[in-house]
Every structure is written in C-alpha cells, then in structure tokens.
Design an enzyme around this catalytic site. Structure first.
Site, PDB file in Angstrom:
ATOM      1  N   LYS A   1      47.803  38.880  51.701  1.00 56.33           N
ATOM      2  CA  LYS A   1      49.056  39.843  51.243  1.00 56.33           C
ATOM      3  C   LYS A   1      49.777  41.011  51.933  1.00 56.33           C
ATOM      4  O   LYS A   1      49.128  41.997  52.569  1.00 56.33           O
ATOM      5  CB  LYS A   1      48.557  40.289  49.544  1.00 56.33           C
ATOM      6  CG  LYS A   1      47.855  39.689  48.468  1.00 56.33           C
ATOM      7  CD  LYS A   1      48.018  40.311  46.847  1.00 56.33           C
ATOM      8  CE  LYS A   1      46.895  38.628  46.503  1.00 56.33           C
ATOM      9  NZ  LYS A   1      46.610  39.376  44.931  1.00 56.33           N
TER      10      LYS A   1
ATOM     11  N   ALA B   1      38.443  37.103  51.867  1.00 57.22           N
ATOM     12  CA  ALA B   1      38.294  36.119  51.565  1.00 57.22           C
ATOM     13  C   ALA B   1      38.485  35.844  50.290  1.00 57.22           C
ATOM     14  O   ALA B   1      38.161  35.200  49.269  1.00 57.22           O
ATOM     15  CB  ALA B   1      36.444  36.466  51.548  1.00 57.22           C
ATOM     16  N   PHE B   2      38.081  34.153  50.822  1.00 58.18           N
ATOM     17  CA  PHE B   2      38.174  32.961  49.689  1.00 58.18           C
ATOM     18  C   PHE B   2      36.978  32.869  48.839  1.00 58.18           C
ATOM     19  O   PHE B   2      35.364  32.857  50.177  1.00 58.18           O
ATOM     20  CB  PHE B   2      38.849  31.569  50.044  1.00 58.18           C
ATOM     21  CG  PHE B   2      39.528  31.274  49.522  1.00 58.18           C
ATOM     22  CD1 PHE B   2      40.384  29.998  49.099  1.00 58.18           C
ATOM     23  CD2 PHE B   2      41.278  32.411  50.703  1.00 58.18           C
ATOM     24  CE1 PHE B   2      42.212  30.121  49.157  1.00 58.18           C
ATOM     25  CE2 PHE B   2      42.522  31.912  50.313  1.00 58.18           C
ATOM     26  CZ  PHE B   2      42.845  30.304  49.511  1.00 58.18           C
ATOM     27  N   LEU B   3      36.899  32.824  47.624  1.00 59.62           N
ATOM     28  CA  LEU B   3      35.128  31.731  47.052  1.00 59.62           C
ATOM     29  C   LEU B   3      35.012  29.997  47.232  1.00 59.62           C
ATOM     30  O   LEU B   3      36.238  29.769  47.784  1.00 59.62           O
ATOM     31  CB  LEU B   3      35.382  32.744  45.828  1.00 59.62           C
ATOM     32  CG  LEU B   3      35.250  33.835  45.312  1.00 59.62           C
ATOM     33  CD1 LEU B   3      35.585  33.810  43.979  1.00 59.62           C
ATOM     34  CD2 LEU B   3      34.351  34.563  46.469  1.00 59.62           C
TER      35      LEU B   3
ATOM     36  N   ASP C   1      46.734  44.695  34.877  1.00 63.14           N
ATOM     37  CA  ASP C   1      47.395  43.652  34.527  1.00 63.14           C
ATOM     38  C   ASP C   1      46.378  43.120  34.335  1.00 63.14           C
ATOM     39  O   ASP C   1      46.932  41.592  35.489  1.00 63.14           O
ATOM     40  CB  ASP C   1      48.531  43.412  35.867  1.00 63.14           C
ATOM     41  CG  ASP C   1      48.821  42.002  35.286  1.00 63.14           C
ATOM     42  OD1 ASP C   1      49.347  41.492  34.761  1.00 63.14           O
ATOM     43  OD2 ASP C   1      49.327  40.969  37.137  1.00 63.14           O
TER      44      ASP C   1
ATOM     45  N   GLU D   1      37.344  35.754  36.051  1.00 64.38           N
ATOM     46  CA  GLU D   1      36.754  34.478  35.981  1.00 64.38           C
ATOM     47  C   GLU D   1      35.003  34.518  35.869  1.00 64.38           C
ATOM     48  O   GLU D   1      35.215  36.230  36.549  1.00 64.38           O
ATOM     49  CB  GLU D   1      37.249  34.319  36.575  1.00 64.38           C
ATOM     50  CG  GLU D   1      38.877  33.493  37.322  1.00 64.38           C
ATOM     51  CD  GLU D   1      39.184  33.186  38.727  1.00 64.38           C
ATOM     52  OE1 GLU D   1      38.587  32.638  39.603  1.00 64.38           O
ATOM     53  OE2 GLU D   1      39.987  33.027  38.782  1.00 64.38           O
TER      54      GLU D   1
ATOM     55  N   ASP E   1      42.114  39.817  42.281  1.00 63.98           N
ATOM     56  CA  ASP E   1      43.735  39.890  42.146  1.00 63.98           C
ATOM     57  C   ASP E   1      43.706  41.313  41.677  1.00 63.98           C
ATOM     58  O   ASP E   1      44.166  41.797  40.096  1.00 63.98           O
ATOM     59  CB  ASP E   1      44.237  39.214  40.901  1.00 63.98           C
ATOM     60  CG  ASP E   1      44.395  37.403  41.334  1.00 63.98           C
ATOM     61  OD1 ASP E   1      44.640  37.907  42.626  1.00 63.98           O
ATOM     62  OD2 ASP E   1      44.820  36.714  40.870  1.00 63.98           O
TER      63      ASP E   1
END
Length: 436
Positions: A132, A237-239, A305, A310, A325
């Site tokens: 981002k 980092a991605f899950l 927001d 999750e 996020d």
C-alpha cells in the site's frame, strides 16, 4: 532440487508448493518429472530457489489457535527483514482490484476494495506481500468533513497497527513493515500485467507515477508518485491461501451505515447488545469478547471502517478475529470517536487478559505511547507516527479504562470481567496448529 521459474511458480500457491517440496517423500527424479509435466518447463531461468526455511513459509506454519505467531518466535523478525530487503520478482494488482476489472473469479474475493491502490509484490524467496503506497503525509489529518468510507488509506497506519497489535499481545495483524520501493525497478520492470504497465507515467516534475485502473479513481490526479522513483509504502505478509486455510468473512454486528445519512440499529438502541447476545454464534462462544477486543483496538487507532472480520474456520467459533485492513486508522489524532467503543460500552464485557494489558500500558513505566514509539523505531520509515498520534493513544487508553470502570460500577466486576475457561489466555505455542 532444481529452482522453479516465476512462470511455474504462478501456477501454484505458496502453501501448495511448500507441501509438495516439504511433504512429498517420492523419489526426487519422480518429483522432477512431475514438475516438468505439470509446468511444461523447457528452461530453469532465472535460477531462483524455493526453500522450506523461507521466512514466509515458517510464518504460515507457525499460525496456531492462539495467534498468527507466537510471542517467542524469531520468525516474525526474519519475515519483516526479508520483506524490507528482498528484491521483487513480480508485481500485480490484488485479487479485489482484478474483481473490479472483471479479470478474476469474484467468488474467491473476501472483501472487494473500492478506490484504493494496492499491489501484490512477490519477492525472490517467492513470498508475497500486499503493498500500500503512501497517499497522505504523516502530518496531515483526515479532513473533518470526510466520511469514514471515503477516507484515505494510509501506509503508516498499517505499519503502526501491526506494532500496536503486537504490544497488546493480540497477535492478530499479519506482520507489516515499511519500505522505500523503487516503483520503476521493483514494480514496472517486473510486472507482466499490461494494465498495470499502462497506468505508469512521468509527471511534469519528472517523477514516476502510477494510478489505480478501476471504475472509480482512474485519473492521474489520484496517482501516487516516486521521488523520482522511490516511494514509501507498507508491506503486509500474506496469510495462507483460502483453499488451504479457509477463512470466514463475517459482518461486524456493529457495522456502520455506508450512506450519507443512514444509521444502524446499534446507533439508535442502547440495548442493542442484548439482541446480539441472542444470536449465534454470539450466544454460545467467546466470539462477542473477540468483537470487543477488536473494537478496543479500532478505538485506539481511530478506525471506523471495520465492516467485516475474518476467522480461520479450523479454529471454530472460539477462534480469534483477524485484524486485517487497518489503513484507515490514525487519521485524526485530535478526535476520539467514542462510537467505535459501542461494543464495550453496550455489552459491558471485557477479557481479563485484555484488561490487564491495558492497565499495564496505562502505568508510567510502561506508557503505551512510549512503548509504541520505541517499537516503531525499528521500522525503515521511522518516525511512522507523529507525536500527536502517539499521545492520542494514551488519551484513548484512559477512555477505555474509564468505560470499564463505569461498567463495573453499574453491573459489578463479576459480570464485566470475563475470565472463564474459554476466555483465559492459553499457553503460547509455536505448534503449527493451522496445518496440523
């Protein structure tokens, strides 16, 4: 073991390939034949090697029922280092941007984004991170006339949210680090996405810029620019992929009205929590306490927001909520949005573990702003937060504790502080429960 080419790698998720490399005990010549048949490989260029000890693989394997990582694990520091320094080998739009373009299967999208520019960067160890870029200077506050759903996404908010989450011992935010990215060499020159290539341009100031190709903010005035090539950004980092570690996306019971004038029931009914407590799964698990933890976290960072949360399905109804996020946090240090605390003030419940951490961070020797300031010094983009934002954390912490005190005075400590078996802090463990 032969290295995999980037084209071959794109056919597998990281976790799938990890399983093939680390868990397949067949003959190595047989594995080589499988690779060549599946990928139709004719060359092994460039010579990049996937290794089972890669920090992102170890991060995925370390996810357990108590958090995304263990307190004592050295993996997070290694992962932050690698995301900061490893060269990129590919760049692409995220899945939700592709959904907006009609270029992917939207059924796999958890939460489509709207107007926000973010990219998926892959590194030389084949790990992935969500990038981002900087959209707002640290000293700028969100304009008071902005609605929360059109606010900027701030890269430094993502970085600071990870540090705060770790300080609170939630460990529910994926590891996030700041990095100066060369948008020419590390994005434009490595992407194969022609749409992404097409949105790069050189500004009148000779800076390299790019913008989001979407139905909304697709104009050059909304671009982000390097100086002339270097651009600040956050890397999260991605899950593990959804097919290997399924996650639920659940509407927040205290979701806001995403309209100019509407209000949700919780904003009008002070007894709204009584209704929530009668609804599954909030009537039979510690899920509600997880929502309250999330509200406390969001109040501290000023994030309005949080429309969904999750959870990993493997850990059941009592699993933890993942705090994804967070880029709309830390927008206004001069305002404390009390409505974010509605789950706490209306339900008057809090985990004992959470309360003890908050009380500790309110003491002079462990002041939250001081701990955050020191923690953020490790990031390449320090100072990540301005001093007013750090001081706002202390002010908001006292508001939280005062809210708990008022609840105890009204209802009694036994009904407010939850320390039953389902809510007690479990022993920390590095066991890879997610994949076991």
């Amino acid at each position: 073991m032969r290295p995999l080419s980037p084209n071959a790698w794109n056919l597998l998720t990281g976790f799938e390939l990890c399983q093939k490399l680390c868990c397949n005990h067949t003959n190595p010549y047989r594995r080589h034949k499988i690779y060549k048949e599946q990928f139709n490989l004719t060359s092994w260029d460039p010579p990049l090697q996937l290794r089972s000890e890669a920090s992102w693989i170890q991060f995925h394997l370390g996810i357990n029922s108590h958090g995304l990582y263990s307190r004592s694990s050295p993996v997070v520091s290694k992962l932050l280092h690698d995301m900061r320094y490893f060269p990129t080998i590919s760049a692409d739009y995220s899945q939700d941007e592709k959904a907006l373009l009609g270029a992917c299967d939207c059924s796999q999208i958890v939460k489509p984004s709207g107007v926000h520019l973010k990219l998926v960067l892959r590194f030389s160890d084949f790990g992935k991170a969500m990038f981002k870029p900087m959209r707002q200077q640290r000293e700028e506050e969100t304009p008071e006339n902005f609605f929360y759903f059109i606010d900027f996404q701030r890269h430094n908010a993502e970085i600071a949210a990870f540090h705060l989450d770790r300080i609170l011992d939630f460990r529910r935010v994926p590891p996030t680090v700041g990095r100066l990215v060369n948008v020419t060499k590390e994005i434009l020159e490595v992407t194969k996405n022609e749409i992404l290539q097409s949105v790069f341009f050189v500004s009148p100031a000779n800076n390299v810029c790019f913008f989001a190709k979407c139905p909304y903010m697709c104009k050059t005035e909304y671009a982000v620019c390097g100086n002339p090539h270097l651009l600040e950004g956050s890397l999260s980092a991605f899950l593990p992929s959804l097919n290997l570690a399924p996650r639920l996306s659940v509407p927040n019971p205290w979701i806001r009205s995403y309209s100019l004038s509407g209000k949700e029931e919780w904003e009008l009914n002070p007894l709204y929590c009584d209704t929530v407590k009668q609804i599954y799964p909030y009537n039979s698990s510690s899920r509600l306490l997880g929502v309250i933890d999330m509200a406390i976290f969001d109040f501290l960072i000023g994030n309005m927001d949080r429309h969904h949360y999750e959870m990993f399905t493997k850990f059941g109804d009592d699993g933890y909520l993942i705090h994804l996020d967070n880029a709309r946090g830390f927008g206004r240090h001069s305002q404390d949005e009390i409505s974010i605390l509605a789950p706490l003030s209306q339900c008057c419940m809090i985990k004992k573990k959470t309360l003890l951490h908050l009380q500790l961070l309110a003491q002079a020797d462990y002041r939250l702003s001081d701990v955050m300031r020191e923690s953020l010094l490790d990031d390449q983009l320090a100072p990540v937060l301005t001093e007013p934002h750090l001081l706002a954390l202390d002010r908001r912490l006292h508001i939280i504790l005062k809210t708990v005190e008022d609840c105890i005075e009204a209802r009694g400590e036994g009904r407010v502080i939850a320390d039953g078996p389902a809510q007690q802090s479990a022993p920390d463990s590095g066991q890879a429960n997610l994949t076991s």
